[in-house]
Design a protein around this motif. Structure first.
Motif, mmCIF file in Angstrom:
data_model
loop_
_atom_site.group_PDB
_atom_site.id
_atom_site.type_symbol
_atom_site.label_atom_id
_atom_site.label_comp_id
_atom_site.label_asym_id
_atom_site.label_seq_id
_atom_site.Cartn_x
_atom_site.Cartn_y
_atom_site.Cartn_z
ATOM 1 N N LYS A 73 0.805 -1.217 0.000
ATOM 2 C CA LYS A 73 0.000 0.000 0.000
ATOM 3 C C LYS A 73 0.837 1.267 0.000
ATOM 4 O O LYS A 73 0.364 2.326 -0.406
ATOM 5 C CB LYS A 73 -0.944 -0.020 1.195
ATOM 6 C CG LYS A 73 -2.072 -1.017 1.010
ATOM 7 C CD LYS A 73 -3.254 -0.694 1.867
ATOM 8 C CE LYS A 73 -4.476 -1.426 1.336
ATOM 9 N NZ LYS A 73 -5.591 -1.403 2.275
ATOM 10 N N GLU A 74 2.089 1.166 0.424
ATOM 11 C CA GLU A 74 2.909 2.384 0.407
ATOM 12 C C GLU A 74 3.176 2.875 -1.010
ATOM 13 O O GLU A 74 3.604 4.001 -1.212
ATOM 14 C CB GLU A 74 4.218 2.181 1.187
ATOM 15 C CG GLU A 74 5.153 1.128 0.617
ATOM 16 C CD GLU A 74 4.958 -0.251 1.261
ATOM 17 O OE1 GLU A 74 3.782 -0.699 1.338
ATOM 18 O OE2 GLU A 74 5.954 -0.875 1.654
ATOM 19 N N ASP A 75 2.908 2.011 -2.018
ATOM 20 C CA ASP A 75 3.065 2.461 -3.412
ATOM 21 C C ASP A 75 1.878 3.297 -3.886
ATOM 22 O O ASP A 75 1.981 4.000 -4.900
ATOM 23 C CB ASP A 75 3.206 1.245 -4.349
ATOM 24 C CG ASP A 75 4.585 0.618 -4.260
ATOM 25 O OD1 ASP A 75 5.513 1.316 -3.805
ATOM 26 O OD2 ASP A 75 4.725 -0.562 -4.642
ATOM 27 N N ILE A 76 0.772 3.197 -3.167
ATOM 28 C CA ILE A 76 -0.448 3.868 -3.638
ATOM 29 C C ILE A 76 -0.250 5.371 -3.868
ATOM 30 O O ILE A 76 -0.576 5.871 -4.948
ATOM 31 C CB ILE A 76 -1.639 3.578 -2.686
ATOM 32 C CG1 ILE A 76 -2.001 2.084 -2.780
ATOM 33 C CG2 ILE A 76 -2.848 4.441 -3.026
ATOM 34 C CD1 ILE A 76 -3.105 1.647 -1.833
ATOM 35 N N PRO A 77 0.312 6.115 -2.874
ATOM 36 C CA PRO A 77 0.479 7.558 -3.128
ATOM 37 C C PRO A 77 1.346 7.861 -4.352
ATOM 38 O O PRO A 77 1.036 8.779 -5.122
ATOM 39 C CB PRO A 77 1.179 8.062 -1.859
ATOM 40 C CG PRO A 77 0.912 7.029 -0.821
ATOM 41 C CD PRO A 77 0.749 5.731 -1.526
#
Ligand SMILES: Nc1ncnc2c1ncn2[C@@H]1O[C@H](COP(=O)(O)OP(=O)(O)OP(=O)(O)O)[C@@H](O)[C@H]1O
Ligand SMILES: [Mg+2]
Length: 464
Positions: free
Chosen positions: A319-323
C-alpha cells in the motif's frame, strides 16, 4: 536466419542474375534466383523471401504481372523493379502497382545495396510492436512505479534478467503490471531496438494460434494462398511475450516446448526447419503449478518457462506504493486533460489507502482517470471516487474511533454522519434523489432540504 535477409532475383539474363547474386552474397544476404516468371512465382510461394528484385521485361509473363501476384499474395514483401532503360512511364506503372522502387541497368552497386538495406529496415520496422513504440515516444521508457520493498525486488530481478536471454515467467493477479514488466525487460535488454511481439494466447482459437505463431506454407490449409511468416520469425532477435500462457492448448504447448528447447520450428505444412533467436517472456495470473497437477499444463514446459519467475505482488500488499501511483497517474491524466493542478482531498486519499484494490494498478489507474475527467475544482474529493471505494469510506466513518471526533460538537458530528449517509444513498441510486429518498426512508422533500443544507452538489454529479 543468420543472414541479413533473403533476396530473390527474377531476371531472364543470366549475367545479370549472376552479378547481382554475387554482389548480394558478398554483402551478407542469402540469395535465390529465377530465370522466368513461372520459376520466380513458384519460389515466392514455396519459400519466404524478404525482398524481390524483379526484371520488368521477362519472356512470357511480364514482370508487372508477377508484381501483381506478389502484391496480392504477400503484400508486405518489398519489390525493386529492374528496367532496361530509364523509362519513367514503366517506373510509374510499377510504382502504381505497388513496387517499392526500381533500378535501371547498368546499376550502381553501392546505391542498390543501400536501397535494399533501407527497404528491409523499413519492412522490419513495420512489424515491430506499434504500441510499444507509441508508448516509448510518449513517455520515454515504460514507467514502472514502486517504492515498496516487494517492488524494489521486482526491479532488481528485472535488471538482473534483462541483459540475458533467459526465459522469464511473470506471475501476478490481473492488473498488477505483468505486461508492463515484460515491456520493461525488453526495453532495457540488448534487444531493445528489435521487435517486442505480444501474443494474447487466451483469445485465439488453436489452429489460428499455431499458424499465427509458426507461420504456414502455401496450401497448408484452404485459405493459405501464400507462404507466410509467423510471429516467431517476426520476433527474430527480439522478444516474444506470451500473455495468459496458462490458457494455451496441449498441442501448442508441445510446439512451444520444442521452440524453447531447440530454438527451431517448422511452418504449418512445411518441411523446412527454421531457426530463430527469440527471447521468450510469459505471463500468467493462474497458478501454473496447480494446472500442472491437474494435468492441464505440461510439466516440462512449466519448468522451461519457470527458469526465472518474477512474482508481482497485488497492490493491497504494497500500500505504500499507492500515493506514488496516484501521483504518477494524476500527472499523466492531468497532462492529457489539460488539468495540471489537480490533487486528491485528504479524505479521498485516506479512503484509497484503506481500499483493497482487487483490480490492482489498472483499477487505480481507472479511478484516477475518472476523477480527473469528472473534476470541476482543483481538489478531487470523495464524491469523485467510485462506489466501492467511497462505500468503504462510509463504513470507516461509521466505525470512526471516538478519539478522532474530539473537539467537534455533537451537531458537527451528526451532520458529518448525515452527509456521508446521504452521499452513500445517492451514489448507490446513481444520484437519483427519488431513489435515494426511498432508500433512506424519508420523504423526497426532506431529502431535497437536506441536500441543500449540506451543500451536496447533486446537479453536477448527475451530469457526470
Ligand atoms: N508499477 C506500475 N507503475 C506504473 N504503471 C503501472 C504499474 N503497474 C501497472 N501499471 C499500469 O497499469 C495498467 C495495467 O498493467 P498491465 O496491463 O501491465 O497489467 P497485467 O498484469 O498485464 O494485467 P492483466 O492480467 O489484466 O492482463 C497498465 O496501464 C500499466 O501501465
Ligand atoms: Mg496483461
Amino acid at each position: 536466419m543468420s543472414s541479413k535477409g533473403s533476396v530473390l532475383i527474377i531476371d531472364d539474363e543470366q549475367d545479370v542474375r549472376e552479378s547481382l547474386e554475387q554482389l548480394l552474397k558478398l554483402d551478407g544476404y542469402s540469395v535465390a534466383t529465377a530465370g522466368t516468371a513461372e520459376e520466380g512465382c513458384k519460389k515466392i510461394e514455396d519459400q519466404v523471401c524478404d525482398l524481390v528484385l524483379l526484371d520488368i521485361s521477362l519472356p512470357g509473363r511480364s514482370g508487372l504481372d508477377v508484381l501483381q501476384q506478389i502484391k496480392r499474395d504477400s503484400p508486405e514483401t518489398p519489390v525493386i523493379m529492374i528496367t532496361a532503360y530509364d523509362s519513367s512511364q514503366t517506373a510509374f506503372q510499377a510504382s502504381k502497382q505497388g513496387a517499392e522502387s526500381y533500378i535501371t541497368k547498368p546499376w550502381d552497386n553501392e546505391k542498390l545495396l543501400l536501397e535494399i538495406r533501407n527497404l528491409l529496415d523499413r519492412s522490419r520496422l513495420r512489424v515491430e510492436n506499434v504500441q510499444l513504440r507509441r508508448a516509448l515516444k510518449k513517455f520515454g521508457l515504460p514507467n514502472l512505479i514502486g517504492k515498496s520493498e516487494p517492488m524494489q525486488k521486482v526491479f532488481d530481478l528485472i535488471t538482473q534478467v534483462a541483459p540475458s536471454r533467459a526465459t522469464v515467467l511473470i506471475q501476478g493477479e490481473s492488473g498488477t503490471g505483468k505486461e508492463l514488466v515484460a515491456k520493461t525487460i525488453h526495453a532495457t535488454s540488448p534487444r531493445a531496438d528489435r521487435p517486442f511481439v505480444p501474443v494474447n494466447t487466451g483469445s485465439m482459437p488453436v489452429d489460428l494460434l499455431d499458424s499465427t505463431l509458426f507461420g504456414h506454407v502455401k496450401g497448408a490449409f484452404t485459405s493459405a494462398v501464400a507462404t507466410k511468416r509467423g510471429l516467431f520469425e517476426l520476433a527474430d532477435q527480439g522478444t516474444i511475450f506470451f500473455d495468459e500462457i496458462g490458457t494455451v492448448g496441449p498441442e501448442t504447448q508441445t510446439k512451444l516446448l520444442r521452440v524453447i528447447q531447440e530454438r527451431e520450428f517448422m511452418r504449418l505444412g512445411g518441411t523446412e526447419t527454421i531457426r530463430v533467436d527469440v527471447r521468450i517472456l510469459a505471463a500468467t495470473n493462474e497458478d501454473l503449478r496447480r494446472l500442472v497437477q491437474e494435468n492441464k499444463f505440461r510439466e516440462d514446459l512449466y519448468y522451461r518457462l519457470n527458469v526465472i519467475t518474477i512474482p508481482l505482488p497485488p497492490l493491497r500488499e504494497r500500500k505504500e506504493d499507492i500515493p506514488h501511483l496516484l501521483d504518477h497517474f494524476l500527472k499523466k491524466f492531468g497532462r492529457e486533460n489539460g488539468r495540471p493542478d489537480l490533487r486528491f482531498s485528504p479524505e479521498a486519499l485516506k479512503l484509497m489507502m484503506a481500499y483493497d484494490w482487487p483490480g490492482n494498478v489498472r483499477e487505480l489507474e481507472n479511478t484516477v482517470e475518472r476523477a480527473v475527467v469528472l473534476a470541476s475544482g482543483p481538489e478531487l474529493g470523495v464524491d469523485l471516487l467510485p462506489e466501492p471505494i467511497s462505500r468503504n469510506g462510509s463504513n470507516a466513518l461509521r466505525s470512526l474511533p471516538l478519539a478522532s471526533l474530539e473537539g467537534r460538537s455533537l451537531f458537527e458530528i451528526t451532520e458529518a454522519y448525515e452527509r456521508q449517509l446521504i452521499l452513500d444513498a445517492l451514489v448507490e441510486s446513481h444520484w437519483s434523489q427519488t431513489e435515494a429518498a426511498e432508500r433512506l426512508k424519508i420523504p423526497l422533500s426532506t431529502l431535497n432540504q437536506k441536500v441543500k443544507r449540506l451543500q451536496i452538489d447533486v446537479k453536477r454529479r448527475r451530469q457526470a
